[in-house]
Motif scaffolding. Structure first.
Motif, short mmCIF file in Angstrom:
data_model
loop_
_atom_site.label_atom_id
_atom_site.label_comp_id
_atom_site.label_asym_id
_atom_site.label_seq_id
_atom_site.Cartn_x
_atom_site.Cartn_y
_atom_site.Cartn_z
N THR A 14 8.68 11.98 0.37
CA THR A 14 7.50 12.20 -0.37
C THR A 14 6.83 12.01 -0.69
N HIS A 15 7.46 10.40 -1.26
CA HIS A 15 6.64 9.42 -2.35
C HIS A 15 6.47 8.01 -1.13
N TYR A 16 7.20 8.33 -0.20
CA TYR A 16 6.88 6.68 0.50
C TYR A 16 5.44 6.75 1.31
N ALA A 17 4.67 5.47 1.41
CA ALA A 17 3.80 5.63 2.32
C ALA A 17 3.29 4.49 3.03
N PRO A 18 3.54 4.39 4.54
CA PRO A 18 4.31 2.91 5.23
C PRO A 18 3.09 2.45 5.50
N HIS A 19 3.11 0.82 5.17
CA HIS A 19 2.37 0.09 5.30
C HIS A 19 2.03 -0.39 6.73
N TYR A 20 0.91 -0.40 6.05
CA TYR A 20 0.16 -0.47 8.37
C TYR A 20 -0.79 -1.75 8.29
N PRO A 21 0.25 -2.65 9.17
CA PRO A 21 0.77 -2.38 10.20
C PRO A 21 2.54 -2.35 10.59
N TYR A 22 2.71 -2.85 8.77
CA TYR A 22 4.08 -3.13 9.02
C TYR A 22 4.97 -1.89 8.55
N SER A 23 5.21 -0.25 9.24
CA SER A 23 5.12 0.37 8.76
C SER A 23 7.11 0.17 8.24
N PHE A 24 7.76 -0.66 8.64
CA PHE A 24 9.32 -0.98 8.43
C PHE A 24 9.42 -0.85 6.61
N MET A 25 7.98 -1.60 5.82
CA MET A 25 7.97 -1.76 4.59
C MET A 25 6.89 -0.31 4.22
N GLY A 26 6.51 -0.27 2.87
CA GLY A 26 6.06 0.60 2.25
C GLY A 26 5.93 0.90 0.88
N LEU A 27 4.71 1.32 0.63
CA LEU A 27 4.68 1.54 -1.30
C LEU A 27 5.58 2.46 -1.22
N CYS A 28 6.05 2.30 -2.40
CA CYS A 28 6.20 3.95 -3.22
C CYS A 28 4.95 4.42 -3.99
N CYS A 29 4.84 5.82 -4.50
CA CYS A 29 3.38 6.04 -4.74
C CYS A 29 3.97 6.60 -5.73
N LYS A 30 5.51 6.40 -6.07
CA LYS A 30 5.46 7.22 -7.20
C LYS A 30 5.61 5.32 -8.04
N THR A 31 6.45 4.85 -7.85
CA THR A 31 6.25 4.31 -8.92
C THR A 31 5.65 2.93 -8.85
N GLY A 32 4.75 2.64 -7.31
CA GLY A 32 3.83 1.35 -7.65
C GLY A 32 4.98 0.23 -7.13
N GLU A 33 6.17 0.54 -6.32
CA GLU A 33 7.16 -0.59 -5.68
C GLU A 33 6.91 -0.90 -4.25
#
Length: 104
Positions: A14-33
């Motif tokens: 639930t904390h994952y925000a996929p990167h646009y346009p590279y959705s194979f990586m993303g930001l953890c909204c909980k840790t900021g990593e």
């Protein structure tokens, strides 16, 4: 429609925000990593239920399908993305747009 590579455990969190346009990586909204494929859940892992995207849809007016790389504006549209990576948040950075191809 593009198909996103499996983002591992992060993509199911639930904390994952996929990167646009590279959705194979993303930001953890909980840790900021920023994360690329993760094989094991971290201590902050919370399984995605789909309610997060529905809540964003009702409160903000849109959710995002990382598989198709398009916004979702109605619950009916949400149904057409069943089985896709549908999220409440998407991570956009300026460098991503610099890498994206564009017409002259």
């Amino acid at each position: 429609m593009g198909v996103s590579p499996d983002p591992g455990f992060c993509g199911n969190c639930t904390h994952y925000a996929p990167h646009y346009p590279y959705s194979f990586m993303g930001l953890c909204c909980k840790t900021g990593e920023l994360h690329v494929y993760v094989e094991k859940p971290c201590p902050d892992y919370a399984p995605r239920t789909g309610r997060e995207a529905l809540k964003a849809l009702s409160e903000r007016g849109w959710a995002y399908c990382a598989t198709c790389m398009e916004p979702i504006f109605t619950p009916g549209d949400m149904e057409t993305h069943r089985g896709h990576l549908v999220v409440a948040e998407v991570f956009v950075d300026e460098a991503g747009f610099e890498d994206s191809p564009a017409a002259d």
